[in-house]
Design a protein around this motif. Structure first.
Motif, PDB file in Angstrom:
ATOM      1  N   PRO A 901       0.818  -1.224   0.000  1.00  0.00           N
ATOM      2  CA  PRO A 901       0.000   0.000   0.000  1.00  0.00           C
ATOM      3  C   PRO A 901       0.849   1.271   0.000  1.00  0.00           C
ATOM      4  O   PRO A 901       0.302   2.373  -0.042  1.00  0.00           O
ATOM      5  CB  PRO A 901      -0.794  -0.120   1.305  1.00  0.00           C
ATOM      6  CG  PRO A 901       0.070  -0.941   2.198  1.00  0.00           C
ATOM      7  CD  PRO A 901       0.848  -1.875   1.315  1.00  0.00           C
ATOM      8  N   MET A 902       2.164   1.122   0.051  1.00  0.00           N
ATOM      9  CA  MET A 902       3.052   2.283   0.186  1.00  0.00           C
ATOM     10  C   MET A 902       3.879   2.520  -1.078  1.00  0.00           C
ATOM     11  O   MET A 902       4.236   1.581  -1.787  1.00  0.00           O
ATOM     12  CB  MET A 902       4.039   2.060   1.347  1.00  0.00           C
ATOM     13  CG  MET A 902       3.419   2.049   2.715  1.00  0.00           C
ATOM     14  SD  MET A 902       2.873   3.692   3.218  1.00  0.00           S
ATOM     15  CE  MET A 902       4.422   4.575   3.259  1.00  0.00           C
ATOM     16  N   ASP A 903       4.188   3.794  -1.301  1.00  0.00           N
ATOM     17  CA  ASP A 903       5.195   4.127  -2.303  1.00  0.00           C
ATOM     18  C   ASP A 903       6.577   3.903  -1.707  1.00  0.00           C
ATOM     19  O   ASP A 903       6.757   3.968  -0.485  1.00  0.00           O
ATOM     20  CB  ASP A 903       5.066   5.593  -2.714  1.00  0.00           C
ATOM     21  CG  ASP A 903       3.876   5.818  -3.642  1.00  0.00           C
ATOM     22  OD1 ASP A 903       3.582   4.928  -4.441  1.00  0.00           O
ATOM     23  OD2 ASP A 903       3.249   6.887  -3.534  1.00  0.00           O
ATOM     24  N   ASN A 904       7.563   3.686  -2.578  1.00  0.00           N
ATOM     25  CA  ASN A 904       8.945   3.607  -2.105  1.00  0.00           C
ATOM     26  C   ASN A 904       9.436   5.026  -1.846  1.00  0.00           C
ATOM     27  O   ASN A 904       9.525   5.842  -2.769  1.00  0.00           O
ATOM     28  CB  ASN A 904       9.832   2.911  -3.141  1.00  0.00           C
ATOM     29  CG  ASN A 904      11.223   2.621  -2.610  1.00  0.00           C
ATOM     30  OD1 ASN A 904      11.612   3.119  -1.544  1.00  0.00           O
ATOM     31  ND2 ASN A 904      11.980   1.817  -3.343  1.00  0.00           N
ATOM     32  N   LEU A 905       9.736   5.328  -0.613  1.00  0.00           N
ATOM     33  CA  LEU A 905      10.137   6.686  -0.243  1.00  0.00           C
ATOM     34  C   LEU A 905      11.612   6.956  -0.528  1.00  0.00           C
ATOM     35  O   LEU A 905      12.052   8.093  -0.482  1.00  0.00           O
ATOM     36  CB  LEU A 905       9.848   6.919   1.240  1.00  0.00           C
ATOM     37  CG  LEU A 905       8.384   6.741   1.649  1.00  0.00           C
ATOM     38  CD1 LEU A 905       8.228   6.923   3.141  1.00  0.00           C
ATOM     39  CD2 LEU A 905       7.491   7.709   0.893  1.00  0.00           C
ATOM     40  N   LEU A 906      12.353   5.908  -0.813  1.00  0.00           N
ATOM     41  CA  LEU A 906      13.793   6.095  -1.016  1.00  0.00           C
ATOM     42  C   LEU A 906      14.157   6.370  -2.473  1.00  0.00           C
ATOM     43  O   LEU A 906      15.082   7.123  -2.755  1.00  0.00           O
ATOM     44  CB  LEU A 906      14.554   4.853  -0.539  1.00  0.00           C
ATOM     45  CG  LEU A 906      14.906   4.830   0.945  1.00  0.00           C
ATOM     46  CD1 LEU A 906      15.390   3.456   1.348  1.00  0.00           C
ATOM     47  CD2 LEU A 906      15.967   5.869   1.268  1.00  0.00           C
ATOM     48  N   TYR A 907      13.454   5.738  -3.371  1.00  0.00           N
ATOM     49  CA  TYR A 907      13.809   5.852  -4.784  1.00  0.00           C
ATOM     50  C   TYR A 907      12.535   5.906  -5.625  1.00  0.00           C
ATOM     51  O   TYR A 907      11.464   5.480  -5.193  1.00  0.00           O
ATOM     52  CB  TYR A 907      14.622   4.625  -5.242  1.00  0.00           C
ATOM     53  CG  TYR A 907      15.777   4.271  -4.359  1.00  0.00           C
ATOM     54  CD1 TYR A 907      16.981   4.990  -4.426  1.00  0.00           C
ATOM     55  CD2 TYR A 907      15.677   3.229  -3.452  1.00  0.00           C
ATOM     56  CE1 TYR A 907      18.053   4.652  -3.609  1.00  0.00           C
ATOM     57  CE2 TYR A 907      16.742   2.893  -2.633  1.00  0.00           C
ATOM     58  CZ  TYR A 907      17.921   3.598  -2.713  1.00  0.00           C
ATOM     59  OH  TYR A 907      18.968   3.265  -1.907  1.00  0.00           O
ATOM     60  N   ARG A 908      12.724   6.353  -6.838  1.00  0.00           N
ATOM     61  CA  ARG A 908      11.607   6.303  -7.765  1.00  0.00           C
ATOM     62  C   ARG A 908      11.281   4.844  -8.119  1.00  0.00           C
ATOM     63  O   ARG A 908      10.146   4.501  -8.419  1.00  0.00           O
ATOM     64  CB  ARG A 908      11.967   7.075  -9.036  1.00  0.00           C
ATOM     65  CG  ARG A 908      10.776   7.286  -9.958  1.00  0.00           C
ATOM     66  CD  ARG A 908      11.164   8.153 -11.129  1.00  0.00           C
ATOM     67  NE  ARG A 908      12.318   7.592 -11.834  1.00  0.00           N
ATOM     68  CZ  ARG A 908      12.956   8.187 -12.839  1.00  0.00           C
ATOM     69  NH1 ARG A 908      12.570   9.383 -13.253  1.00  0.00           N
ATOM     70  NH2 ARG A 908      13.982   7.620 -13.430  1.00  0.00           N
TER      71      ARG A 908
END
Lengths: 1094, 96
Positions: A901-908
């Motif tokens: 349910p989450m986007d990757n906050l570290l990289y595109r």
């Protein structure tokens, strides 16, 4: 109520008799006085090993009148010390339960009921089907002329619960038949362990052993509920704690492990790389690494090719990524000035390039990988990469291209704040973990990591383990007492079924299965695959001895020792690819040997559809598992998607022998081979898998006798003359063990693998097990009591390699050979006698001086320096950075799970770009993070094991003791989630993914607390994965929800973190269940392309 | 009933627990339990201090309560089979 005379009252007897304290005669009634313990009235006690998890608890099996009457823990064991967990204690019923299968059951094609069939007829029929299917599906060559010599029409699954000797015969017979699709539970549970540990250290097994845990000063348990999943082993955590160790538990759920820890750290499932990367960043930025250890024993100083680009440069990708194939090419990752080829399983795949490039010439170019598609990912690194050339090193660690600096840069964005945003771990808690770990590492102190399938079962599972490996190398915790990485395996011999692999891509001892090539010779294979330095340089001796073990007099130097009898692989033939081969109609016959994929494998619905497309299916198990009965009562029968009368699969169900009914060895989680003796003969049609494989092979060979068809030569030339014993002609397991160990030309058992020769003068079925039958003694059967030897207990059973209990223990001494400290003394150089000595067998050449420097041009073992503690590695070093061998990058990188349910906050880059997907109408993926439709599956599901149940339930849901203890499938949800979705404690909930919908009883508990993640509340749902519709305890299978989305290295599935929805009430029945899933797919906008982006 | 003192007295005389049990009319494992307070079957955790109690045996106390241990099958036939296999497999000898 009947009046009892006061004289019969226990208290009267106590007060008036001699036993005033009530500790003896006065507490006995007449009835209890007449009772005697089953142990006391038994005729004999037989030494055995628990068949459940891989702690390997020793058992006493009590036998009276040729029946097993009781099983107790054996107090002599240095590992279990007499204890058994609920499963081990209930193992009595694996033998005695009246519900066990006892007769062969047969379902003809399109049949609606079971039929009787006598065992001999069943064996004949199965042999006929093997021969027929093999004939019909045989492949001699690829289109381009590469040798195949195989059948893709037959597959086998199972081995982790079986003995080493059984696995050996399975692999030997099926390989001789040309069957390459040979797999077992190790693929599903711990295949990523082999990659993670193998590429980092040189061997794919746990680096340490259970009892040594007591010497740890800090233990971090992550990805494991140690106390409940391996209860008896957990005593060593408590022993450490009693000695002052700090215990930390990192897990999505608060469990009994958490309750006994000093610090519990809740984490969002699937984000461990971000968490561990944060600790690595802390160690590097604060300068807390163990510098002398790092410089001496790791590749920190090695300079990397200038073409290498990091995820920092490419926003989540490494250099070499091909977005079309979703694969990496590794050339730019390599050491400067060195030609490296991947770890075992991959090296042969690149042999043509190595030959063409004449890689013995330093500095010659490498080659792009890629001619075998999905097989590129098979890099099971227990062994090492082959290395040519001398790497440049910068001992100041200042060169921007040295591994140390690359690490610093790579992990620099894994800050405490980022850890909090991704994992939901507050910075102050994170800081506390860092402090404990760092403070308890160094010359005087050591820390240990412990994990299980919470780390392995991810689309980047190998990198989870790599993360811990990097951390432990930086902190100097590998090869030292109280340090290491403990991989907790969950099946009695899942380590053994990897060592003697019932795995498609390996031969015994981690020798890779050859890939298909034109006119490849044995020497070509060795040239392409064998390392130039270290013990893998002797690979030819290991392989030739194996070929002699299998093909005896037929294996001669002039025919390459029958090297071309080995069938060739052409990519991935792993368990999940076999499922697709079944659905596609290529795989027609299937053996299930103690494994239950209809419950235990990801996307169990897809497993059943695959089996419904088979011609024939052979199930061998203790009980009537779901994989045997899906054709008459599976969920798809209820939904109408499958109709019994239209299913052509012929099903044979053969009852298996229990562990008490056969002899053999299990290899426990710490590479320890422990023998269990046969207590009683199996009754009725129950037989061991040793019996089944041996007699199946015997019958097939009889039927093929006289054949001149070249495809039959490997099976007819096979050495298959094992002695048998008893009324059922059971093969002598010790003879099989002796072949595994090997012998010389006099028939004398070999003592160690350094005695193996490459000229055909030695036989050895598995080189890493060489020594288990040294002196003609079954070393695995040794049971010298723990009290009579040191805490290492070298005379209890036998560990590979060479009876070492702790791997890489050369690193427990300083480079000059002295112990790092008196407190952490383990193995050291004794100058006076000129040998390595200590508490364990040194993992080093015993007389090689610490200051030894190899002469120019040295090769093989002689090329190892006196400080090369990682003797299986091509450069003798622990790998902080893997220049080759890990398909999805030289360094771990945080990616979100396939369904998140989450986007990757570290990289595109959202997901692991190299993950393996198998899009199919039954295997749809979810939109992720901020993608449209992701909100339909807003919660995170994680799966886990219970103390009272075992894997897919075949050995527990049918066992009355265990089914009563844990009677019903449930889901754990927080009070907050319950309130949000209207879930009621003890009522029902339905959990839905794009694959299926299941129902479970609701357990509302604060144990799965919601996490604050990047401004959101993330709810997690815990699901035990043991249930299915058969047995005393029934329920839906959690694996109905999971998808086939795989780690590219190991092909392990992601079943520890996935998004889902949950709603109150029971799931729909019949076709309405399918309609519900379709409706979810429609609402989420799911198509065949969803989630398949690179 | 056998007392702790009686058991330890016989231990002091150098008697084995089998002999003590026979003398006191109780099983040897029970004699051990009475004398030491520790079950002979290994069912209890024994602390370091308890190990120094009079009458304690260093190991193998389970032999006092268990029936005979089944001996492993003889290895001779396996050794003979290995030699036969070595002959049949035509293993080349170095230097030949």
């Amino acid at each position: 109520m009947r009046q009892l005379p006061i004289g019969s009252w226990p208290v009267w007897r106590q007060l008036t008799g001699a036993d005033r304290t009530g500790r003896a005669a006065s507490v006995k009634s007449r009835r209890s006085d007449a009772l005697s313990a089953r142990t006391a009235s038994a005729d004999r006690v037989v030494k055995s090993i628990c068949p459940y998890c891989a702690v390997g608890c020793a058992q006493n099996v009590y036998v009276r009148d040729e029946r097993v009457v009781q099983i107790e823990g054996d107090p002599d064991s240095p590992i279990s010390r007499g204890r058994l967990c609920p499963k081990g204690a209930a193992s009595l019923q694996l033998t005695t339960d009246s519900g066990r299968l006892d007769k062969v059951r047969y379902r003809p094609p399109y049949g609606t009921q079971w039929q009787d069939l006598d065992l001999a007829t069943a064996m004949e029929m199965i042999a006929d089907r093997v021969i027929r299917t093999r004939r019909e599906t045989w492949q001699w060559e690829e289109e381009d002329g590469g040798l195949l010599a195989r059948t893709m029409g037959i597959a086998s699954l199972g081995g982790a619960t079986l003995d080493n000797e059984e696995n050996y015969l399975i692999k030997k017979l099926f390989t001789a038949l040309g069957v390459v699709q040979v797999e077992n539970q190790a693929r599903v549970c711990h295949s990523s362990t082999v990659i993670g540990l193998g590429t980092s250290f040189g061997r794919g097994g746990a680096t340490t052993f259970m009892q040594d845990m007591q010497h740890a000063d800090c233990i971090i348990i992550e990805g494991s509920n140690f106390a409940e999943a391996h209860p008896v082993g957990f005593q060593w955590v408590l022993a450490a704690k009693a000695r002052g160790a700090t215990v930390i538990h990192v897990d999505p759920r608060f469990t009994r492990t958490s309750a006994l820890a000093d610090l519990f750290v809740p984490i969002r499932a699937g984000t461990d790389v971000a968490f561990l990367g944060g600790i690595i960043n802390h160690v590097l930025t604060e300068g807390k690494d163990f510098r002398e250890y790092v410089l001496a024993y790791t590749n920190a100083a090695t300079i990397i090719d200038e073409r290498f680009q990091d995820t920092e440069d490419l926003d989540g990708l490494f250099s070499g990524f091909d977005p079309q194939s979703h694969q990496y090419a590794e050339e730019t990752w390599q050491y400067e000035g060195v030609q490296l080829v991947s770890a075992s399983g991959e090296r042969d795949n690149q042999y043509m390039a190595r030959q063409a490039a004449q890689i013995d010439r330093p500095g010659s170019p490498g080659r792009d990988a890629g001619e075998h598609g999905s097989g590129e990912g098979e890099k099971h690194g227990s062994g090492t990469a082959a290395l040519d050339g001398q790497a440049r090193r910068d001992p100041t660690l200042q060169d921007p291209r040295c591994v140390y600096q690359i690490l610093r840069r790579h992990f620099s964005r894994y800050t405490p704040e980022m850890v909090e945003r991704i994992c939901g771990i507050p910075p102050e808690v994170f800081a506390e973990v860092c402090r404990h770990l760092v403070d308890n590492s160094g010359p005087e102190r050591t820390s240990e990591f412990v994990y299980a399938v919470g780390w392995t079962q991810h689309t980047d599972g190998s990198q989870f383990i790599r993360s811990a490996s990097i951390l432990q190398l930086l902190l100097g915790n590998i090869g030292r007492p109280g340090g290491g990485i403990q991989a907790l395996r969950g099946h009695a011999s899942i380590q053994g079924s990897t060592d003697i692999p019932t795995l498609f891509n390996l031969l015994p001892g981690y020798i890779p299965m050859p890939h298909a090539h034109k006119a490849q010779t044995l020497d070509d294979f060795i040239l392409a695959d064998a390392a130039r330095k270290g013990f893998w340089a002797n690979m030819r001796a290991y392989l030739v001895s194996l070929l002699k073990a299998w093909w005896g007099p037929a294996a001669r130097a002039d025919n390459d020792f029958c090297f071309n009898y080995l069938p060739r692989i052409t990519g991935s033939h792993s368990h999940y690819d076999t499922t697709l081969e079944q659905l596609g109609g290529t795989c027609k016959g299937y053996f299930l040997l103690g494994q239950n994929p209809a419950v235990g494998s990801a996307n169990s619905r897809m497993q059943r559809f695959g089996m419904a497309n088979l011609d024939w299916l052979v199930v061998r198990d203790l009980n009537m598992i779901e994989s045997a009965t899906w054709w008459k009562d599976g969920p798809e029968i209820e939904s109408g998607e499958l109709v019994t009368e239209r299913i052509g699969t012929e099903v044979f169900v053969l009852p298996a022998a229990a562990h008490t009914e056969k002899a053999g060895s299990f290899t426990n989680t710490n590479r320890l081979l422990q023998w269990h003796h046969q207590a009683v003969e199996p009754t009725d049609d129950r037989r061991s898998d040793l019996w089944f494989m041996y007699h199946l092979g015997r019958i097939i060979r009889q039927k093929l006798a006289g054949s001149t068809d070249p495809m039959d030569r490997p099976i007819l030339d096979l050495t298959w003359d094992y002695p048998t014993t008893g009324s059922i002609a059971e093969p002598v397991a010790e003879a099989v063990l002796a072949e595994i160990n090997g012998w010389n030309s006099d028939g004398r058992p070999l003592s160690t693998y350094t005695e193996l020769a490459d000229d055909g003068s030695t036989v050895c079925g598995c080189w890493i097990y060489c020594g288990v039958y040294s002196d003609g003694v079954n070393q695995a059967a040794r049971r010298k009591p723990a009290e009579e030897q040191s805490w290492v207990s070298p005379e209890w059973a036998w560990a590979w390699p060479a009876n070492r209990r702790m791997l890489y223990n050369r690193a427990s001494a300083r480079p000059d050979g002295r112990p790092w400290s008196e407190r952490k003394k383990f193995v050291w150089w004794d100058e006076e006698v000129g040998r390595w000595t200590g508490y364990d067998v040194p993992d080093f050449e015993p007389t090689k001086r610490p200051d030894y420097e190899p002469p120019d041009g040295a090769r093989g073992v002689a090329a190892l320096r006196g400080t090369d503690a990682f003797i299986m590695q091509a450069d003798g070093l622990g790998w902080l950075y893997t220049p080759t061998g890990v398909a999805d990058g030289p360094l771990p990188t945080h990616y979100e799970p396939q369904d998140s349910p989450m986007d990757n906050l570290l990289y595109r880059q959202q997901r692991n770009p190299a993950r393996l997907l198998r899009p199919h109408e039954h295997n749809r993926y979810h939109p992720n993070g901020s993608q449209r439709g992701a909100q339909i599956f807003p919660y995170v599901v994680t799966t886990y094991r219970l103390t009272e149940h075992f894997t897919a339930g075949g050995m527990s849901r049918h066992t009355p003791y265990l089914a009563e203890l844990q009677p019903e499938f449930f889901c754990e949800v927080s009070p907050e989630l319950a309130a949000e979705r209207g879930l009621v404690h003890a009522d029902w909930a339905t959990i839905v993914t794009a694959r299926n919908a299941i129902e479970a009883r609701v357990l509302v508990t604060e144990r799965v607390a919601p996490l604050h993640v990047d401004g959101r509340i993330i709810h997690q749902i815990g699901l035990p994965f043991h249930w299915g519709p058969n047995g005393h305890s029934r329920g839906d299978a959690a694996n109905e929800l999971t998808s086939i989305s795989l780690d590219p290295n190991s092909h392990i599935q992601e079943s520890k973190a996935l998004s889902a929805d949950i709603r109150p009430g029971r799931r729909p029945r019949g076709p309405d269940r399918v309609a519900l899933v379709r409706d979810y797919q429609r609402r989420a906008g799911i198509t065949e392309r969803t989630g398949t982006e690179a | 009933m056998a007392s702790k003192a009686a058991v330890l007295h016989l231990v002091g005389l150098g008697r084995s627990y089998q002999e003590i049990g026979a003398a006191l009319g109780i099983p040897p494992g029970q004699a051990y339990l009475v004398g030491t307070g520790i079950p002979a079957d290994g069912g209890g955790t024994v602390s370091r201090a308890q190990r120094t109690r009079p009458g304690m045996l260093p190991s193998r106390t389970q032999c006092l309560v268990n029936p005979r241990e089944a001996p492993p099958p003889p290895a001779g036939p396996v050794h003979e089979w290995m030699r036969t296999r070595a002959r049949r497999d035509q293993l080349t000898r170095p230097g030949r």
